[in-house]
Enzyme design. Structure first.
Site, PDB file in Angstrom:
ATOM      1  CG  MET A 175      -1.985  -1.254   1.036  1.00 56.26           C
ATOM      2  SD  MET A 175      -3.427  -0.745   2.012  1.00 56.26           S
ATOM      3  CE  MET A 175      -2.809  -0.722   3.547  1.00 56.26           C
ATOM      4  CG  HIS A 196       6.909  -2.200   2.092  1.00 53.04           C
ATOM      5  ND1 HIS A 196       6.654  -0.927   2.851  1.00 53.04           N
ATOM      6  CD2 HIS A 196       5.661  -2.842   2.384  1.00 53.04           C
ATOM      7  CE1 HIS A 196       5.490  -0.870   3.232  1.00 53.04           C
ATOM      8  NE2 HIS A 196       4.628  -1.877   2.938  1.00 53.04           N
TER       9      HIS A 196
END
Ligand code: AMP
Length: 291
Positions: free
Chosen positions: A30, A37
């Protein structure tokens, strides 16, 4: 790195990789990218020739009153971080591109959503399954990488992939933490300095549970009591749940094994944070400081 906004262009890029005989890895996010990430990107690069990172704040996984509107969005920064980590393609569709009209079809996690975050976020996992299945169909990756930080999500998506015979390998990566143990999360950006200090009790409490198990306690109630007592020492926290569940069924266990997942959700001020560990894995100081 190429940035792609439309599904049509994404499919074109994918088709070209097919022509080249390249394996494609996908890391769905997101955005508001952080080192957690980027480690998923590293794993995807190890497992594929070209990595796609999707950045999409998915409205269907947020409930009414949740933080969809204020969720951090910084495309320029995401672009730089992704490019610096060797991402080949950043797929960043607008909401209308992914959802041109309300979706009629619904997906549901069944019993895998019956505990932990499921009851506290009605419809959340249905929204996650929907967007990930759409991303899988658009990007058609050979491998997709998810984080263990969201262990219930990873289990549900692995099971969705298996139950629906999707030809995609699912890889689940360990949680990346701050030096004091707090799991990296885009939502940590919401924390005030006192909230940030209070949040550090979360990994410490998980570690208390691990140490109770390592010392020979296999009764779940006893382990959970120790974890709750540790969290209760920080008055700034509002505990949503503390549970220990089976790593396949996500059902609460009464007898703890090393593979069981010890999971917590707490509110620190207005910020909801989740974290978990396999009970057998502690967060020793060395681990906390390791990269
Ligand atoms: P999000 O952008 O929060 O939806 O997360 C995208 C992916 O990154 C999910 O698979 C998460 O589980 C994973 N992720 C988020 N935080 C971490 C972390 N601290 N360590 C490892 N993976 C993470």
């Amino acid at each position: 790195m190429i940035e792609v906004l439309s599904i049509r262009d994404m499919r074109r890029w994918r088709a070209a990789r097919q022509q080249d005989g390249q394996r494609v890895g996908l890391v769905p996010t997101m955005g508001a990218l952080h080192e957690g990430h980027l480690r998923l990107v590293d794993r995807a690069r190890d497992r594929a020739d070209a990595v796609v990172v999707s950045v999409f704040v998915n409205p269907t996984q947020f409930g009414p009153g949740e933080d969809f509107d204020r969720y951090p969005r910084d495309r320029a920064r995401d672009r730089d971080l992704a490019e610096g980590r060797g991402v080949a393609c950043l797929f960043a569709p607008e909401t209308d591109e992914m959802y041109p009209r309300p979706t009629a079809v619904q997906l549901a996690p069944g019993t895998l959503g019956a505990h932990l975050c499921g009851p506290h976020r009605p419809g959340h996992f249905s929204g996650v399954m929907l967007v990930v299945l759409k991303l899988f169909n658009i990007v058609q990756p050979d491998v997709a990488v998810f984080g263990r930080k969201d262990a219930q999500q990873a289990l549900i998506l692995r099971r969705m992939t298996d139950d629906l015979n999707l030809p995609i390998a699912i890889d689940v990566a360990p949680t990346v933490r701050e030096p004091d143990g707090l799991a990296l999360s885009s939502r940590n950006a919401y924390l005030s300095a006192p909230d940030r200090r209070a949040a550090a009790v979360i990994p410490r409490a998980l570690d208390v549970g691990h140490r109770a198990f390592a010392a020979g306690t296999t009764d779940a109630g006893t382990v959970l009591h120790a974890v709750r007592a540790s969290l209760a020492r920080e008055p700034g926290l509002d505990v949503e749940y503390v549970d220990v569940v089976d790593p396949d069924s996500v059902e609460p266990v009464s007898h703890v094994t090393a593979e069981a997942i010890l999971a917590v959700a707490v509110r620190v001020g207005a910020t909801r944070l989740i974290d978990n560990i396999p009970v057998g894995e502690g967060l020793a100081a060395d681990d906390l400081l390791a990269d």
